[in-house]
Scaffold this motif. Structure first.
Motif, PDB file in Angstrom:
ATOM      1  N   GLU A 133       0.835  -1.203   0.000  1.00 24.75           N
ATOM      2  CA  GLU A 133       0.000   0.000   0.000  1.00 24.75           C
ATOM      3  C   GLU A 133       0.870   1.253   0.000  1.00 24.75           C
ATOM      4  OE1 GLU A 133      -3.318   2.399  -0.115  1.00 24.75           O
ATOM      5  OE2 GLU A 133      -3.128   0.256  -0.498  1.00 24.75           O
ATOM      6  N   LEU A 134       1.946   1.255   0.798  1.00 19.66           N
ATOM      7  CA  LEU A 134       2.857   2.399   0.823  1.00 19.66           C
ATOM      8  C   LEU A 134       3.485   2.620  -0.548  1.00 19.66           C
ATOM      9  CD1 LEU A 134       4.236   4.626   2.447  1.00 19.66           C
ATOM     10  CD2 LEU A 134       6.013   2.966   3.050  1.00 19.66           C
ATOM     11  N   GLY A 135       3.882   1.542  -1.208  1.00 16.52           N
ATOM     12  CA  GLY A 135       4.458   1.653  -2.545  1.00 16.52           C
ATOM     13  C   GLY A 135       3.475   2.271  -3.535  1.00 16.52           C
ATOM     14  N   LYS A 136       2.219   1.835  -3.485  1.00 13.72           N
ATOM     15  CA  LYS A 136       1.195   2.402  -4.371  1.00 13.72           C
ATOM     16  C   LYS A 136       1.004   3.892  -4.099  1.00 13.72           C
ATOM     17  CE  LYS A 136      -1.520  -1.832  -4.792  1.00 13.72           C
ATOM     18  NZ  LYS A 136      -2.808  -2.474  -4.433  1.00 13.72           N
ATOM     19  N   LEU A 137       0.945   4.232  -2.809  1.00 11.77           N
ATOM     20  CA  LEU A 137       0.760   5.644  -2.450  1.00 11.77           C
ATOM     21  C   LEU A 137       1.931   6.492  -2.919  1.00 11.77           C
ATOM     22  CD1 LEU A 137      -0.724   5.288   1.154  1.00 11.77           C
ATOM     23  CD2 LEU A 137      -1.911   6.171  -0.870  1.00 11.77           C
ATOM     24  N   GLU A 138       3.148   5.984  -2.755  1.00 14.71           N
ATOM     25  CA  GLU A 138       4.329   6.744  -3.175  1.00 14.71           C
ATOM     26  C   GLU A 138       4.345   6.952  -4.683  1.00 14.71           C
ATOM     27  OE1 GLU A 138       7.407   4.407  -1.340  1.00 14.71           O
ATOM     28  OE2 GLU A 138       7.437   5.696   0.446  1.00 14.71           O
ATOM     29  N   ARG A 139       3.943   5.931  -5.454  1.00 11.21           N
ATOM     30  CA  ARG A 139       3.885   6.089  -6.913  1.00 11.21           C
ATOM     31  C   ARG A 139       2.804   7.103  -7.300  1.00 11.21           C
ATOM     32  NH1 ARG A 139       4.916   0.668  -6.316  1.00 11.21           N
ATOM     33  NH2 ARG A 139       2.728   0.055  -6.513  1.00 11.21           N
ATOM     34  N   ARG A 140       1.653   7.016  -6.641  1.00 13.27           N
ATOM     35  CA  ARG A 140       0.570   7.962  -6.917  1.00 13.27           C
ATOM     36  C   ARG A 140       1.016   9.384  -6.570  1.00 13.27           C
ATOM     37  NH1 ARG A 140      -4.459   7.254  -3.314  1.00 13.27           N
ATOM     38  NH2 ARG A 140      -4.293   5.150  -4.111  1.00 13.27           N
ATOM     39  N   TYR A 141       1.699   9.529  -5.429  1.00 10.18           N
ATOM     40  CA  TYR A 141       2.175  10.849  -4.990  1.00 10.18           C
ATOM     41  C   TYR A 141       3.152  11.435  -6.015  1.00 10.18           C
ATOM     42  CZ  TYR A 141       4.500  14.405  -2.161  1.00 10.18           C
ATOM     43  OH  TYR A 141       5.037  15.579  -1.704  1.00 10.18           O
TER      44      TYR A 141
END
Length: 110
Positions: A64-72
């Motif tokens: 989830e953190l990885g997805k959020l970082e890519r989205r950010y």
């Protein structure tokens, strides 16, 4: 004379059934213990099961953190290109990242 074979058979049957009766009595006597121990096994979680569960939860948070970082990152690029809406979304995503980050243990690079 016809009674003799019947009595002999009855005697043999009685001897043979003693083992079955004793076994049944033993099964009845030990049943509550077996049921109780099975309930304890089902109610408790082994250490390895608990470790596996924690590992799955940690991997899920890391994903989830990885997805959020890519989205950010994508939102920041759009923000830098002048999209005000992307800037707002980037701030919201960053807040999500900051809420999630403390739940993931720090692992230093070797």
């Amino acid at each position: 004379m016809t009674r003799a074979p019947s009595l002999l058979l009855l005697g043999l049957a009685a001897i043979a059934l003693q083992g079955c009766i004793a076994k049944t009595a033993l099964d009845i006597a030990t049943a509550p213990i077996k049921v109780g121990s099975k309930a304890v096994d089902l109610a408790t979680t082994s250490q390895s099961e608990a470790d596996e569960k924690r590992g799955r939860e940690l991997r899920k948070r890391e994903e989830e953190l990885g997805k959020l970082e890519r989205r950010y990152r994508d939102q920041r690029e759009d923000c830098e290109d002048g999209s005000r809406k992307a800037c707002e979304k980037a701030r919201e995503t960053y807040e999500e990242i900051e809420r999630l980050r403390p739940t993931i243990p720090y692992e230093p690079d070797d």
